[in-house]
Design a protein around this motif. Structure first.
Motif, short mmCIF file in Angstrom:
data_model
loop_
_atom_site.label_atom_id
_atom_site.label_comp_id
_atom_site.label_asym_id
_atom_site.label_seq_id
_atom_site.Cartn_x
_atom_site.Cartn_y
_atom_site.Cartn_z
N GLN A 93 9.86 1.58 -8.79
CA GLN A 93 9.07 1.45 -7.56
C GLN A 93 8.90 2.76 -6.82
OE1 GLN A 93 9.91 -1.66 -4.81
NE2 GLN A 93 10.69 -3.06 -6.37
N PHE A 94 9.98 3.53 -6.72
CA PHE A 94 9.91 4.76 -5.91
C PHE A 94 8.93 5.76 -6.52
CE2 PHE A 94 14.57 4.15 -4.30
CZ PHE A 94 14.17 3.00 -3.64
N VAL A 95 8.90 5.86 -7.85
CA VAL A 95 7.98 6.79 -8.51
C VAL A 95 6.54 6.38 -8.26
CG1 VAL A 95 7.23 7.67 -10.76
CG2 VAL A 95 9.66 7.38 -10.29
N VAL A 96 6.25 5.09 -8.43
CA VAL A 96 4.88 4.60 -8.25
C VAL A 96 4.46 4.69 -6.78
CG1 VAL A 96 3.38 2.59 -8.48
CG2 VAL A 96 5.06 3.11 -10.26
N SER A 97 5.36 4.28 -5.88
CA SER A 97 5.02 4.31 -4.44
C SER A 97 4.76 5.73 -3.97
CB SER A 97 6.16 3.68 -3.64
OG SER A 97 6.31 2.32 -3.96
N ASP A 98 5.53 6.69 -4.47
CA ASP A 98 5.32 8.08 -4.08
C ASP A 98 3.93 8.56 -4.49
OD1 ASP A 98 7.81 8.20 -2.99
OD2 ASP A 98 8.70 9.46 -4.56
N LEU A 99 3.50 8.18 -5.69
CA LEU A 99 2.17 8.59 -6.15
C LEU A 99 1.08 7.95 -5.29
CD1 LEU A 99 0.63 9.89 -8.89
CD2 LEU A 99 -0.02 7.49 -9.01
N LEU A 100 1.22 6.67 -4.99
CA LEU A 100 0.20 5.97 -4.21
C LEU A 100 0.11 6.52 -2.79
CD1 LEU A 100 0.86 2.30 -5.41
CD2 LEU A 100 -1.09 3.76 -5.99
N LYS A 101 1.23 7.01 -2.25
CA LYS A 101 1.20 7.60 -0.91
C LYS A 101 0.46 8.94 -0.91
CE LYS A 101 5.62 5.58 0.53
NZ LYS A 101 7.06 5.87 0.71
N LYS A 102 0.56 9.67 -2.02
CA LYS A 102 -0.03 11.01 -2.08
C LYS A 102 -1.51 11.00 -2.45
CE LYS A 102 4.31 13.25 -3.45
NZ LYS A 102 5.05 13.91 -4.56
N ARG A 103 -1.97 9.95 -3.13
CA ARG A 103 -3.33 9.97 -3.65
C ARG A 103 -4.11 8.76 -3.13
NH1 ARG A 103 -3.69 13.04 -9.19
NH2 ARG A 103 -5.86 12.54 -8.75
N ASP A 104 -5.31 9.04 -2.62
CA ASP A 104 -6.15 7.93 -2.16
C ASP A 104 -7.18 7.54 -3.21
OD1 ASP A 104 -7.88 10.05 -2.08
OD2 ASP A 104 -8.18 10.00 0.10
N ASP A 105 -7.11 8.18 -4.38
CA ASP A 105 -8.06 7.84 -5.45
C ASP A 105 -7.41 6.95 -6.52
OD1 ASP A 105 -6.34 9.79 -6.41
OD2 ASP A 105 -7.86 10.75 -7.68
N VAL A 106 -6.22 6.40 -6.21
CA VAL A 106 -5.52 5.53 -7.15
C VAL A 106 -5.12 4.26 -6.43
CG1 VAL A 106 -3.51 5.30 -8.67
CG2 VAL A 106 -4.64 7.52 -8.42
N GLU A 107 -5.26 3.12 -7.10
CA GLU A 107 -4.85 1.83 -6.53
C GLU A 107 -4.08 1.04 -7.57
OE1 GLU A 107 -8.39 -0.20 -5.40
OE2 GLU A 107 -9.23 -0.24 -7.44
N ALA A 108 -3.13 0.24 -7.09
CA ALA A 108 -2.32 -0.59 -7.99
C ALA A 108 -3.11 -1.83 -8.38
CB ALA A 108 -1.02 -0.99 -7.29
N VAL A 109 -3.07 -2.14 -9.68
CA VAL A 109 -3.71 -3.35 -10.21
C VAL A 109 -2.63 -4.41 -10.39
CG1 VAL A 109 -4.98 -4.34 -12.16
CG2 VAL A 109 -5.42 -1.96 -11.43
N PRO A 110 -2.81 -5.62 -9.87
CA PRO A 110 -1.80 -6.67 -10.09
C PRO A 110 -1.60 -6.92 -11.59
CG PRO A 110 -3.33 -7.32 -8.36
CD PRO A 110 -3.90 -6.08 -8.98
N VAL A 111 -0.35 -6.81 -12.02
CA VAL A 111 -0.04 -6.86 -13.45
C VAL A 111 0.02 -8.28 -13.98
CG1 VAL A 111 1.72 -6.30 -15.19
CG2 VAL A 111 1.19 -4.66 -13.36
N ARG A 112 0.45 -9.23 -13.16
CA ARG A 112 0.78 -10.57 -13.66
C ARG A 112 -0.37 -11.23 -14.40
NH1 ARG A 112 3.81 -9.31 -9.57
NH2 ARG A 112 5.99 -9.99 -9.43
N GLU A 113 -1.60 -10.95 -13.98
CA GLU A 113 -2.77 -11.55 -14.62
C GLU A 113 -2.87 -11.17 -16.09
OE1 GLU A 113 -7.66 -11.44 -14.16
OE2 GLU A 113 -6.37 -10.69 -12.54
N TYR A 114 -2.29 -10.03 -16.45
CA TYR A 114 -2.42 -9.53 -17.82
C TYR A 114 -1.13 -9.66 -18.63
CZ TYR A 114 -6.37 -7.66 -15.34
OH TYR A 114 -7.49 -7.57 -14.55
#
Length: 458
Positions: free
Chosen positions: A398-419
């Protein structure tokens, strides 16, 4: 066991020994349980040995200690009759450690045999105080790992403050249970039916998986020919999820896929097969030349098929941290199966829990962030990055992914459960409410795999 103590991996070293000695079937299964159990559980056996020997473990010759661990596991962790466990282990000590050691081993094992496992647990598990310290001995995990897994269960929403103690004990018990042999049929190269015909059972968890209850998977033709492989079902699900999520691509052009850290090649092998099915090209990148050779061997059938289909499966050596700068915006699907502590795969790697240290997290965290940032740079707008680890540790997930999402506004998390779908196409239930998912050995029967899907915004 001496080789493992010197740095070898049990899951690589033991099969070689079994092949060299022509040990098969039940004898191979017995040997595997004996070695894995003695290595995995010495956090419990060593205090028992120290009491029975009336001396600290540090004063016992390491080779003799290995012999005692083998005996202790037979007495306390297997169904070997006491007289056989003692006699055979003393005989081993006489052959390997000398006559003097044999007498010492005999005396220690006889003292161990005088009490049951439950009585020894009552003797050596610390009473009162920190529950983590108690579980560390009782479940044979380093104390820092126990604490990290407890925090991970809470942080990923797999337990509450009221349920976490029971969940933690179940998880640690799963780490100590022998993992089943899971197989993957690489689509277009092998089928689940082919693996079933060779003696496996269809997986309920993965649509391309099968489970082998006994025997040598290397004896199955599809595995021997690298059209199928031994691979945890959780790893299979991650590759399938990345292949299933929609991406944007220029009309008339094939998708380009990248496995950024491909060695030793398990996920790359499945991705390559899926890429060919979907008319895509794949680059499997690995920083280590030796591991690149392993990837090349694993992908050989897919490479051959790609040539027939006019597609490209490329294996190369390179630093994944540089790919984003060298090939910006080139790929529609990118897998970052990041180097990690492996705390989610402790049941398969008996020595791993004793080799990792809390200090490893700092170096790994920096590497994980650099690889993920490079992957995002290498991804085309509308494309998707899959970030995965075989660890549930919050600092690696979580910490690795959250850090990236805080730094970049050109990336968004896709809900994984659907896949994330099982063999019947039904959604796999994963606790937590975050867009990413964490699989668990005690809940899903897989390794503790983490997966986040991150889309580069168009």
């Amino acid at each position: 066991m001496r080789a493992v103590a010197d740095g070898a991996y049990a899951n690589l070293e033991l099969p070689k020994v079994l092949r060299d000695r022509r040990i098969h079937g039940r004898d191979a299964a017995f040997t595997t349980e004996l070695v894995y159990g003695a290595v995995r559980m010495h956090g419990f056996y060593d205090p028992v040995i120290a009491v029975a020997a009336d001396r600290p473990i540090s004063s016992i010759d390491p080779r003799v200690l290995d012999t005692l661990r083998l005996g202790a596991h037979q007495l306390l962790g297997m169904r070997v009759p006491t007289h056989a466990a003692v006699a055979e282990t003393v005989g081993l000590a006489r052959k390997v450690n000398g006559a003097g050691a044999a007498g010492f081993v005999n005396a220690v094992l006889r003292r161990i045999s005088e009490r049951s496992r439950e009585e020894w647990l009552a003797e050596v598990v610390p009473s009162g105080g920190d529950p983590a310290a108690q579980l560390a001995v009782a479940q044979s995990h380093p104390e820092w790992v126990v604490k990290a897994l407890r925090a991970a269960l809470l942080g990923h929403g797999a337990a509450t403050a009221e349920t976490v103690d029971g969940s933690l004990e179940s998880l640690l018990e799963s780490d100590n249970a022998p993992a089943k042999v899971a197989l993957v049929a690489r689509p277009g190269l092998a089928t689940v039916d082919e693996l079933v015909a060779a003696g496996a059972e269809p997986s309920a968890t993965s649509p391309v998986g099968a489970v082998l209850s006994g025997g040598d998977p290397g004896g199955i033709p599809a595995v021997r020919e690298r059209r199928a492989a031994v691979q945890d079902e959780g790893s299979q699900l991650l590759a399938l999820a990345l292949a299933a999520v929609p991406v944007e691509v220029t009309a008339g052009e094939p998708e380009k896929w990248l496995d950024l850290c491909a060695g030793p090649g398990g996920k790359a092998g499945l991705l390559a097969a899926l890429a060919l099915e979907q008319g895509a090209d794949l680059v499997a990148n690995e920083v280590s030349p030796h591991r690149t050779d392993l990837v090349r061997q694993t992908l050989a059938p897919a490479v051959a098929k790609a040539g027939q289909l006019g597609r490209s499966i490329q294996v190369r050596t390179g630093d994944g941290r540089e790919v984003g700068a060298d090939e910006p915006g080139r790929y529609q699907r990118v897998l970052v199966d990041a180097p990690c502590t492996g705390l989610g795969a402790l049941r398969r790697r008996p020595e791993a829990r004793w080799r990792r240290q809390p200090g490893d997290l700092a170096g790994l965290g920096a590497l994980q962030r650099d690889l993920l940032a490079s992957a995002v740079e290498a991804t085309a707008p509308g494309g998707v990055v899959a970030y995965s680890t075989c660890s549930p540790h919050l600092a690696e997930t979580q910490f690795v992914v959250s850090d990236l999402l805080k730094k970049r506004d050109d990336v968004e998390a896709v809900p994984v459960r659907e896949y994330l779908r099982d063999a019947q196409g039904e959604p796999i239930e994963v606790p937590g409410d975050q867009p990413w998912v964490q699989l668990w050995p005690h809940l899903h029967g897989t390794d503790g795999m983490f997966l986040a899907l991150l889309r580069k915004k168009p």
